[in-house]
Scaffold this motif. Structure first.
Motif, PDB file in Angstrom:
ATOM      1  N   CYS A  66      42.266 118.631 157.684  1.00 37.71           N
ATOM      2  CA  CYS A  66      42.201 117.421 157.258  1.00 37.71           C
ATOM      3  C   CYS A  66      43.140 116.885 156.290  1.00 37.71           C
ATOM      4  O   CYS A  66      43.584 117.714 155.474  1.00 37.71           O
ATOM      5  CB  CYS A  66      40.767 117.010 156.428  1.00 37.71           C
ATOM      6  SG  CYS A  66      39.328 117.425 157.424  1.00 37.71           S
ATOM      7  N   TRP A  67      43.819 115.789 156.502  1.00 39.69           N
ATOM      8  CA  TRP A  67      44.880 115.439 155.466  1.00 39.69           C
ATOM      9  C   TRP A  67      44.525 113.884 155.060  1.00 39.69           C
ATOM     10  O   TRP A  67      44.236 113.188 156.243  1.00 39.69           O
ATOM     11  CB  TRP A  67      46.302 115.597 156.018  1.00 39.69           C
ATOM     12  CG  TRP A  67      47.337 115.003 155.066  1.00 39.69           C
ATOM     13  CD1 TRP A  67      47.841 115.832 153.878  1.00 39.69           C
ATOM     14  CD2 TRP A  67      47.918 113.607 154.954  1.00 39.69           C
ATOM     15  NE1 TRP A  67      48.692 114.788 153.175  1.00 39.69           N
ATOM     16  CE2 TRP A  67      48.805 113.845 153.972  1.00 39.69           C
ATOM     17  CE3 TRP A  67      47.751 112.798 155.762  1.00 39.69           C
ATOM     18  CZ2 TRP A  67      49.580 112.732 153.609  1.00 39.69           C
ATOM     19  CZ3 TRP A  67      48.777 111.622 155.400  1.00 39.69           C
ATOM     20  CH2 TRP A  67      49.431 111.577 154.569  1.00 39.69           C
ATOM     21  N   SER A  68      44.679 113.506 153.987  1.00 38.29           N
ATOM     22  CA  SER A  68      44.708 112.094 153.907  1.00 38.29           C
ATOM     23  C   SER A  68      45.851 111.556 152.761  1.00 38.29           C
ATOM     24  O   SER A  68      46.078 112.539 151.866  1.00 38.29           O
ATOM     25  CB  SER A  68      43.396 111.713 153.392  1.00 38.29           C
ATOM     26  OG  SER A  68      43.121 110.374 152.864  1.00 38.29           O
ATOM     27  N   PRO A  69      46.446 110.496 152.788  1.00 37.33           N
ATOM     28  CA  PRO A  69      47.278 109.927 151.790  1.00 37.33           C
ATOM     29  C   PRO A  69      46.960 109.678 150.366  1.00 37.33           C
ATOM     30  O   PRO A  69      47.409 109.543 149.485  1.00 37.33           O
ATOM     31  CB  PRO A  69      47.893 108.738 152.366  1.00 37.33           C
ATOM     32  CG  PRO A  69      46.878 108.167 153.281  1.00 37.33           C
ATOM     33  CD  PRO A  69      46.179 109.418 153.825  1.00 37.33           C
ATOM     34  N   ARG A  70      45.390 109.872 150.333  1.00 39.57           N
ATOM     35  CA  ARG A  70      44.943 109.644 149.047  1.00 39.57           C
ATOM     36  C   ARG A  70      43.689 110.447 149.092  1.00 39.57           C
ATOM     37  O   ARG A  70      42.938 110.997 149.853  1.00 39.57           O
ATOM     38  CB  ARG A  70      44.133 108.465 148.814  1.00 39.57           C
ATOM     39  CG  ARG A  70      43.608 107.691 150.107  1.00 39.57           C
ATOM     40  CD  ARG A  70      43.180 106.037 149.822  1.00 39.57           C
ATOM     41  NE  ARG A  70      42.275 105.660 151.185  1.00 39.57           N
ATOM     42  CZ  ARG A  70      41.199 105.941 151.104  1.00 39.57           C
ATOM     43  NH1 ARG A  70      40.549 106.409 150.140  1.00 39.57           N
ATOM     44  NH2 ARG A  70      40.506 105.153 152.229  1.00 39.57           N
ATOM     45  N   ARG A  71      43.126 110.659 147.827  1.00 36.95           N
ATOM     46  CA  ARG A  71      41.923 111.363 147.610  1.00 36.95           C
ATOM     47  C   ARG A  71      40.318 110.528 148.325  1.00 36.95           C
ATOM     48  O   ARG A  71      40.367 109.491 148.200  1.00 36.95           O
ATOM     49  CB  ARG A  71      41.314 111.449 145.984  1.00 36.95           C
ATOM     50  CG  ARG A  71      42.347 112.369 145.537  1.00 36.95           C
ATOM     51  CD  ARG A  71      42.417 113.898 145.628  1.00 36.95           C
ATOM     52  NE  ARG A  71      41.175 114.477 144.965  1.00 36.95           N
ATOM     53  CZ  ARG A  71      40.828 115.638 145.183  1.00 36.95           C
ATOM     54  NH1 ARG A  71      41.507 116.587 145.550  1.00 36.95           N
ATOM     55  NH2 ARG A  71      39.420 116.039 144.533  1.00 36.95           N
ATOM     56  N   VAL A  72      39.661 111.208 148.922  1.00 38.93           N
ATOM     57  CA  VAL A  72      38.582 110.696 149.505  1.00 38.93           C
ATOM     58  C   VAL A  72      37.415 111.671 149.284  1.00 38.93           C
ATOM     59  O   VAL A  72      37.548 112.922 149.149  1.00 38.93           O
ATOM     60  CB  VAL A  72      38.960 110.592 151.216  1.00 38.93           C
ATOM     61  CG1 VAL A  72      40.088 109.619 151.546  1.00 38.93           C
ATOM     62  CG2 VAL A  72      39.178 111.927 151.881  1.00 38.93           C
ATOM     63  N   PRO A  73      36.005 111.242 149.542  1.00 35.96           N
ATOM     64  CA  PRO A  73      35.023 112.026 149.340  1.00 35.96           C
ATOM     65  C   PRO A  73      34.801 112.796 150.840  1.00 35.96           C
ATOM     66  O   PRO A  73      35.078 112.677 151.928  1.00 35.96           O
ATOM     67  CB  PRO A  73      33.906 111.165 148.990  1.00 35.96           C
ATOM     68  CG  PRO A  73      34.360 109.783 149.710  1.00 35.96           C
ATOM     69  CD  PRO A  73      35.914 109.884 149.603  1.00 35.96           C
ATOM     70  N   LEU A  74      33.938 114.028 150.617  1.00 44.57           N
ATOM     71  CA  LEU A  74      33.425 114.602 151.685  1.00 44.57           C
ATOM     72  C   LEU A  74      32.795 113.828 152.816  1.00 44.57           C
ATOM     73  O   LEU A  74      33.066 113.829 153.911  1.00 44.57           O
ATOM     74  CB  LEU A  74      32.382 115.620 151.251  1.00 44.57           C
ATOM     75  CG  LEU A  74      31.737 116.395 152.311  1.00 44.57           C
ATOM     76  CD1 LEU A  74      32.770 117.117 153.148  1.00 44.57           C
ATOM     77  CD2 LEU A  74      30.578 117.290 151.856  1.00 44.57           C
ATOM     78  N   SER A  75      32.074 112.690 152.426  1.00 50.44           N
ATOM     79  CA  SER A  75      31.195 111.705 153.298  1.00 50.44           C
ATOM     80  C   SER A  75      32.482 111.079 154.105  1.00 50.44           C
ATOM     81  O   SER A  75      31.977 110.878 155.372  1.00 50.44           O
ATOM     82  CB  SER A  75      30.546 110.870 152.531  1.00 50.44           C
ATOM     83  OG  SER A  75      31.286 109.834 151.747  1.00 50.44           O
ATOM     84  N   GLU A  76      33.328 110.998 153.659  1.00 50.90           N
ATOM     85  CA  GLU A  76      34.585 110.144 154.514  1.00 50.90           C
ATOM     86  C   GLU A  76      35.172 111.099 155.534  1.00 50.90           C
ATOM     87  O   GLU A  76      35.243 110.619 156.775  1.00 50.90           O
ATOM     88  CB  GLU A  76      35.747 109.644 153.625  1.00 50.90           C
ATOM     89  CG  GLU A  76      36.770 108.814 154.508  1.00 50.90           C
ATOM     90  CD  GLU A  76      36.221 107.474 155.108  1.00 50.90           C
ATOM     91  OE1 GLU A  76      37.179 106.759 155.617  1.00 50.90           O
ATOM     92  OE2 GLU A  76      35.044 107.478 155.058  1.00 50.90           O
ATOM     93  N   LEU A  77      35.382 112.238 155.343  1.00 53.00           N
ATOM     94  CA  LEU A  77      35.591 113.224 156.243  1.00 53.00           C
ATOM     95  C   LEU A  77      34.691 113.512 157.216  1.00 53.00           C
ATOM     96  O   LEU A  77      34.935 113.684 158.344  1.00 53.00           O
ATOM     97  CB  LEU A  77      36.353 114.525 155.689  1.00 53.00           C
ATOM     98  CG  LEU A  77      37.297 114.648 154.365  1.00 53.00           C
ATOM     99  CD1 LEU A  77      37.489 115.889 153.908  1.00 53.00           C
ATOM    100  CD2 LEU A  77      38.568 113.896 155.177  1.00 53.00           C
ATOM    101  N   VAL A  78      33.526 113.461 156.810  1.00 50.48           N
ATOM    102  CA  VAL A  78      32.393 113.816 157.884  1.00 50.48           C
ATOM    103  C   VAL A  78      32.298 112.720 158.564  1.00 50.48           C
ATOM    104  O   VAL A  78      32.010 112.893 159.991  1.00 50.48           O
ATOM    105  CB  VAL A  78      31.146 114.030 156.857  1.00 50.48           C
ATOM    106  CG1 VAL A  78      29.762 113.981 158.005  1.00 50.48           C
ATOM    107  CG2 VAL A  78      31.093 115.578 156.402  1.00 50.48           C
ATOM    108  N   ARG A  79      32.307 111.473 158.213  1.00 48.85           N
ATOM    109  CA  ARG A  79      32.227 110.098 159.138  1.00 48.85           C
ATOM    110  C   ARG A  79      33.280 110.364 160.004  1.00 48.85           C
ATOM    111  O   ARG A  79      33.141 110.113 161.500  1.00 48.85           O
ATOM    112  CB  ARG A  79      32.469 108.879 158.305  1.00 48.85           C
ATOM    113  CG  ARG A  79      32.377 107.764 159.140  1.00 48.85           C
ATOM    114  CD  ARG A  79      32.784 106.461 158.182  1.00 48.85           C
ATOM    115  NE  ARG A  79      34.160 106.481 158.009  1.00 48.85           N
ATOM    116  CZ  ARG A  79      35.089 106.027 158.863  1.00 48.85           C
ATOM    117  NH1 ARG A  79      34.705 105.442 160.070  1.00 48.85           N
ATOM    118  NH2 ARG A  79      36.472 105.789 158.495  1.00 48.85           N
TER     119      ARG A  79
END
Length: 441
Positions: free
Chosen positions: A303-316
């Motif tokens: 996983c990679w994101s240009p900003r910090r995200v919560p675990l729930s977003e990656l799970v979604r």
């Protein structure tokens, strides 16, 4: 009808007219434009087998010629219609939570003449079969999901390097060998350049293992949740050491696991245990691990994101990947994505594109009929009243609302005679060939 469900036959007819008007300019002549409309309308019908013969019969034609010409020789650009389908999906299903999903599906075939066909593994059958493979891009949001792009995979040695075979199947000279992840990169680039507003991309291991795809998404500031194998090595301890993904999972304490739903399934929320750890040094890169609570089976995602995200977003996002499987199921079961009987490169892309338009229209109707879904994607299950309209239910309703039958007893008999005459011709041809070469087969 429940207050949050709106089924208006006149509105649905108007929406169909609008959908067809969107692509009308791609057909310079009246005949193919009218045939394309009849083709899509027949794809939306209850016809069991959606090949040119059956579609022509449903449309009230006396022969399949117009449908066959539409796919093979009429002058129109399937890629331009694909662009229209993509814009249509964004208009009707676009939302802030949109995700792009890449995957492939197989089309089982007989013989060796169909463009791109060879014995190869396909998840459709779960084994090596004689098949064509199409790589697809889907868009999914809280408003619905649909296919927005497609590429026919052309194997290298058996097709790309065989000029005579390419010519017979109508493969354009400019088409060169491209891996499936390369085809995925092409489609994602096209979607982003066209203004598809998706912040995430997801896919299975075939695409997660491709560094070029990950690099492309990072350069475009698009986050990704891509499946990888358990043997994938990742950087831990702020990038100072590497370890296999499954070895990292084995060392996690019980407190690292969190039970969360990956989205709603046919039988309710799909709960798994999830863990994540930062990999690398930029604090936006993660290894996401999914554990089945019953079997203990593990799955891994880079996983990679240009900003910090919560675990729930990656799970979604990880859970959204299954939407493309639902698209394949609906496209094949409802609008005949795999019902074609064509061998030519151009005909394949044309049939697939028109089937994608039919599926997108069904998804748009389902979204339009349940507008409250967009505003409340996580609303609780109602104790009374019907569920939201599904794509199969919408297609079933369209059979009565948009597709009155054109088949009189005389027309039914005409087509029965026509089919049996052609089958007799084919049988005689096969018998002559076998008798001429009795040692074959």
């Amino acid at each position: 009808m429940a207050a949050d469900h709106s089924i208006d036959a006149a509105r649905w007819r108007a929406m169909f007219d609008q959908a067809m008007a969107r692509i009308a300019g791609r057909f310079k002549r009246v005949e193919p434009r009218a045939t394309a409309r009849a083709f899509v309308l027949a794809l939306l019908s209850g016809v069991e087998r959606k090949n040119c013969w059956r579609l022509a019969e449903h449309a009230g034609h006396s022969r399949p010629g117009p449908m066959q010409r539409l796919l093979r020789s009429s002058r129109w650009d399937a890629d331009a219609v694909r662009d229209d389908v993509r814009a249509y999906v964004l208009e009707h299903l676009g939302a802030d939570d949109g995700v792009l999903i890449v995957d492939e599906t197989g089309f089982l075939k007989k013989g060796t003449a169909s463009a791109g066909v060879q014995r190869q593994y396909t998840g459709t059958a779960g084994r090596i079969e004689n098949t064509q493979v199409g790589v697809f891009l889907a868009y999914a949001s809280s408003r619905g999901r649909a296919l927005i792009d497609r590429r026919l995979y052309l194997p290298d040695a058996s097709w790309c390097q065989d000029a005579e075979r390419r010519t017979r199947a109508g493969v354009p000279d400019q088409v060169e060998f491209a891996t499936k992840p390369t085809l995925a990169r092409q489609m994602i680039t096209g979607a982003l350049d066209a203004g598809i507003g998706a912040s995430w991309v997801t896919g299975d291991e075939a695409y997660g293992q491709d560094p070029g795809l990950r690099a492309l998404l990072e350069s475009r500031a698009i986050g990704y949740v891509l499946a990888v194998a358990c043997s994938r090595r990742v950087r831990i301890n702020q990038g100072r050491t590497t370890a296999r993904a499954d070895a990292v999972a084995d060392r996690l304490p019980a407190s690292a696991w969190h039970r969360q739903s990956a989205g709603a399934g046919a039988k309710g929320p799909r709960y798994y245990d999830w863990a994540w750890i930062e990999i690398g040094a930029d604090r936006h890169r993660y290894l996401l691990i999914r554990r089945n609570p019953s079997s203990g089976e593990l799955a891994f995602y880079l996983c990679w994101s240009p900003r910090r995200v919560p675990l729930s977003e990656l799970v979604r996002v990880a859970g959204t990947r299954w939407c493309i499987e639902e698209c394949f199921q609906a496209a094949k079961g409802q609008v005949g994505l795999d019902h074609y009987q064509v061998r030519h490169w151009t005909a394949w892309h044309r049939h697939i594109t028109l089937a994608m338009l039919a599926l997108a229209f069904l998804a748009a109707l389902a979204a339009d009929a349940t507008p409250a879904r967009a505003a409340q994607p996580s609303r609780p299950i109602r104790s009374t009243g019907p569920i939201d309209l599904t794509v199969p239910e919408v297609r079933h309703l369209l059979g009565a609302l948009l597709n009155p039958t054109n088949s009189s007893p005389r027309m039914l008999l005409h087509w029965s005679n026509w089919r049996r005459q052609h089958q007799a011709t084919a049988r005689r041809s096969h018998y002559r060939r076998r008798l001429a070469s009795p040692s074959t087969g």
